[in-house]
Write an enzyme that holds these catalytic residues in place. Structure first.
Site, PDB file in Angstrom:
ATOM      1  N   SER A   1     -17.697 -43.004 -45.819  1.00 39.98           N
ATOM      2  CA  SER A   1     -17.453 -42.642 -44.360  1.00 39.98           C
ATOM      3  C   SER A   1     -18.808 -43.032 -43.506  1.00 39.98           C
ATOM      4  O   SER A   1     -19.782 -42.863 -43.884  1.00 39.98           O
ATOM      5  CB  SER A   1     -17.191 -41.196 -43.868  1.00 39.98           C
ATOM      6  OG  SER A   1     -16.919 -41.116 -42.726  1.00 39.98           O
TER       7      SER A   1
ATOM      8  N   TYR B   1     -18.628 -32.336 -43.871  1.00 40.57           N
ATOM      9  CA  TYR B   1     -17.800 -33.447 -44.311  1.00 40.57           C
ATOM     10  C   TYR B   1     -18.732 -34.815 -44.734  1.00 40.57           C
ATOM     11  O   TYR B   1     -18.319 -35.049 -45.791  1.00 40.57           O
ATOM     12  CB  TYR B   1     -16.795 -33.727 -43.244  1.00 40.57           C
ATOM     13  CG  TYR B   1     -16.042 -35.120 -43.557  1.00 40.57           C
ATOM     14  CD1 TYR B   1     -15.322 -35.239 -44.643  1.00 40.57           C
ATOM     15  CD2 TYR B   1     -16.258 -36.237 -42.770  1.00 40.57           C
ATOM     16  CE1 TYR B   1     -14.799 -36.483 -44.898  1.00 40.57           C
ATOM     17  CE2 TYR B   1     -15.828 -37.639 -42.839  1.00 40.57           C
ATOM     18  CZ  TYR B   1     -15.025 -37.585 -43.840  1.00 40.57           C
ATOM     19  OH  TYR B   1     -14.453 -38.786 -44.143  1.00 40.57           O
TER      20      TYR B   1
ATOM     21  N   LYS C   1     -19.312 -36.531 -48.559  1.00 41.34           N
ATOM     22  CA  LYS C   1     -19.108 -38.164 -48.745  1.00 41.34           C
ATOM     23  C   LYS C   1     -20.544 -38.741 -49.313  1.00 41.34           C
ATOM     24  O   LYS C   1     -20.496 -39.637 -50.111  1.00 41.34           O
ATOM     25  CB  LYS C   1     -18.557 -38.813 -47.517  1.00 41.34           C
ATOM     26  CG  LYS C   1     -17.221 -38.353 -47.213  1.00 41.34           C
ATOM     27  CD  LYS C   1     -16.221 -39.049 -48.142  1.00 41.34           C
ATOM     28  CE  LYS C   1     -14.844 -38.314 -48.056  1.00 41.34           C
ATOM     29  NZ  LYS C   1     -14.016 -39.280 -49.067  1.00 41.34           N
TER      30      LYS C   1
END
Ligand code: UDP
Length: 323
Positions: free
Chosen positions: A118, A142, A146
Site C-alpha cells: 500500500s 494499517y 503492510k
C-alpha cells in the site's frame, strides 16, 4: 496448462476482480478467504476454500492439494481508521497471516508471491509524486503492518528461494466494466462508494474529512486507480515472476490526483444527482496528498493504467449503487 494460482482474499473487492482477470487469461484461481469481509458469491472463477489466513496447516494442505504454482496474497484487514482503534487485531491478522503463508509456501516449495502492499507504507511523503525510493514511514497501524509484511518477504527471500512482487496500491476504485462484480464493503468507509450512496439516498450526506489541508481546495488528494487496472497489474507481476524475474516493489497508481471536492463533482457530473455533503474535521491518520510516480511499474512490467479519467471510474462504480 500453467499451474493454478492461490488467491488469498479472492472473495474481496480487488481479489475478486483479479480472479476474473486470471480466468480471462486462461489461469485457474483457487480462492482462500475467511469471508469475514469478502462475499462467497464473488468467487466465480474457481474453487473457494474457507479458512483463516493464520491457519498454516490448512494453507499448506490447500497449496498441496490444488498443486498451486504461485500465490497472490490479498487477504488482510485494510481500514486505516479501524486500525488506529484496534492495532493489536491488525498486527495479529496481517502479520500472523503473512507468517503462516511464508511457512506454508516454504514447506511445499512454492517460490513466487505477489503481495498487496500500500501507498500507506510511505506515511506523509516529503516529495510528490511518490517514487519507490522514498523512505517508508507509515503513520498508522494499517500501513505499518503492510511495511512489516514487505520486510518479511525480503527476509524470506534471503533465507529461502522466494521471489516476490510487492505492489503498493494507491486508491483502488471503480468496478468491473462488464458489471459482473463490484465494490461491496460492510461497513463502507471508502470515499467513492460513500459519495455514490449519498447521491442515491442509500446513506446520509457524505462527510468531507478535513477542509484545511495544504492543498488547492483544502481537501485531501488521492490517486484513484481503476480496480481493473490493478487486476491487470497483478497478472503482469505474476508473468514477471514466472519468467524468472527478480523481486520487485512497485507503485500502482495513475500519476494524477483528485481532491475530495473533485470526486464529489465527478459523481454529480456522471450521475446527474446532487451529492448531499457536510464539512467535517480531519480523520486521524490521513496524509494531505498521495499521488504515485507510476514510471517504475511501466519500466519493469510494462504497466500503465488504461482508465485515466475519474468520470469513467465513477461510471463503472455507479450501477452498484443503483445509479
Ligand atoms: N474521506 C472523506 N469522507 C469519507 C470517507 C473518506 O472525506 O466519508 C476521505 C479520506 O479522509 C481520504 C479520502 O477520502 O482523504 C480517501 O479515503 P478512503 O477511505 O476512500 O481511502 P484511503 O485513502 O483511506 O485508503
Amino acid at each position: 496448462t500453467k499451474p493454478k494460482i492461490l488467491v488469498t482474499g479472492g472473495a474481496g473487492y480487488i481479489g475478486s476482480h483479479c480472479c476474473k482477470a486470471l480466468a480471462k487469461a486462461g489461469r485457474e484461481p483457487v480462492v482462500y478467504d475467511d469471508l469475514s469481509r469478502g462475499h462467497a458469491d464473488a468467487v466465480r472463477w474457481g474453487p473457494l476454500v474457507v479458512g483463516d489466513m493464520r491457519d498454516r496447516a490448512l494453507l499448506e494442505k490447500t497449496l498441496a492439494e490444488h498443486r498451486i504454482g504461485a500465490v497472490i496474497h490479498f487477504a488482510a484487514l485494510a481500514y486505516v481508521g479501524e486500525s488506529v482503534g484496534a492495532p493489536e487485531h491488525y498486527y495479529d491478522v496481517n502479520l500472523g497471516g503473512m507468517t503462516a503463508l511464508l511457512e506454508a509456501v516454504e514447506a511445499v516449495g512454492i517460490d513466487k508471491i505477489v503481495f498487496s502492499s500500500s501507498c500507506a507504507t510511505y506515511g506523509t511523503p516529503d516529495r510528490l509524486p511518490i517514487s519507490e525510493d522514498l523512505p517508508q514511514a507509515p503513520i498508522n497501524p494499517y500501513g505499518r503492518t503492510k511495511l512489516v509484511c514487505e520486510w518479511m518477504l525480503q527476509d524470506a527471500q534471503v533465507a529461502h528461494r522466494l521471489r516476490f512482487a510487492a505492489l503498493r496500491y494507491f486508491n483502488a476504485a471503480g468496478a468491473d466494466p462488464e458489471g459482473e462484480i463490484g465494490e461491496r464493503h460492510d461497513p463502507e468507509t471508502h470515499l467513492i462508494p460513500l459519495v455514490l450512496m449519498a447521491a442515491s439516498g442509500q446513506a446520509g450526506p457524505v462527510k468531507i474529512f478535513g477542509t484545511d489541508y495544504p492543498t488547492p481546495d483544502g481537501t485531501c488528494i488521492r490517486d484513484y486507480i481503476h480496480v481493473d487496472d490493478l487486476a491487470r497489474a497483478h497478472l503482469l507481476a505474476l508473468d514477471h515472476l514466472e519468467a524468472g524475474g527478480e523481486s520487485v516493489k512497485l507503485n500502482l497508481g495513475t500519476g494524477r490526483g483528485a481532491s475530495i471536492h473533485e470526486v464529489v463533482a465527478a459523481v454529480e457530473r456522471v450521475t446527474g444527482r446532487k451529492v448531499p455533503h457536510e464539512l467535517a474535521p480531519r480523520r486521524p491518520g490521513d496524509p494531505a496528498e498521495l499521488t504515485a510516480d507510476p514510471s517504475k511499474a511501466a519500466e519493469v512490467l510494462g504497466f500503465t493504467a488504461r482508465y485515466r479519467d475519474l468520470d469513467e471510474i465513477v461510471a463503472h462504480a455507479a450501477p452498484w449503487f443503483g445509479l
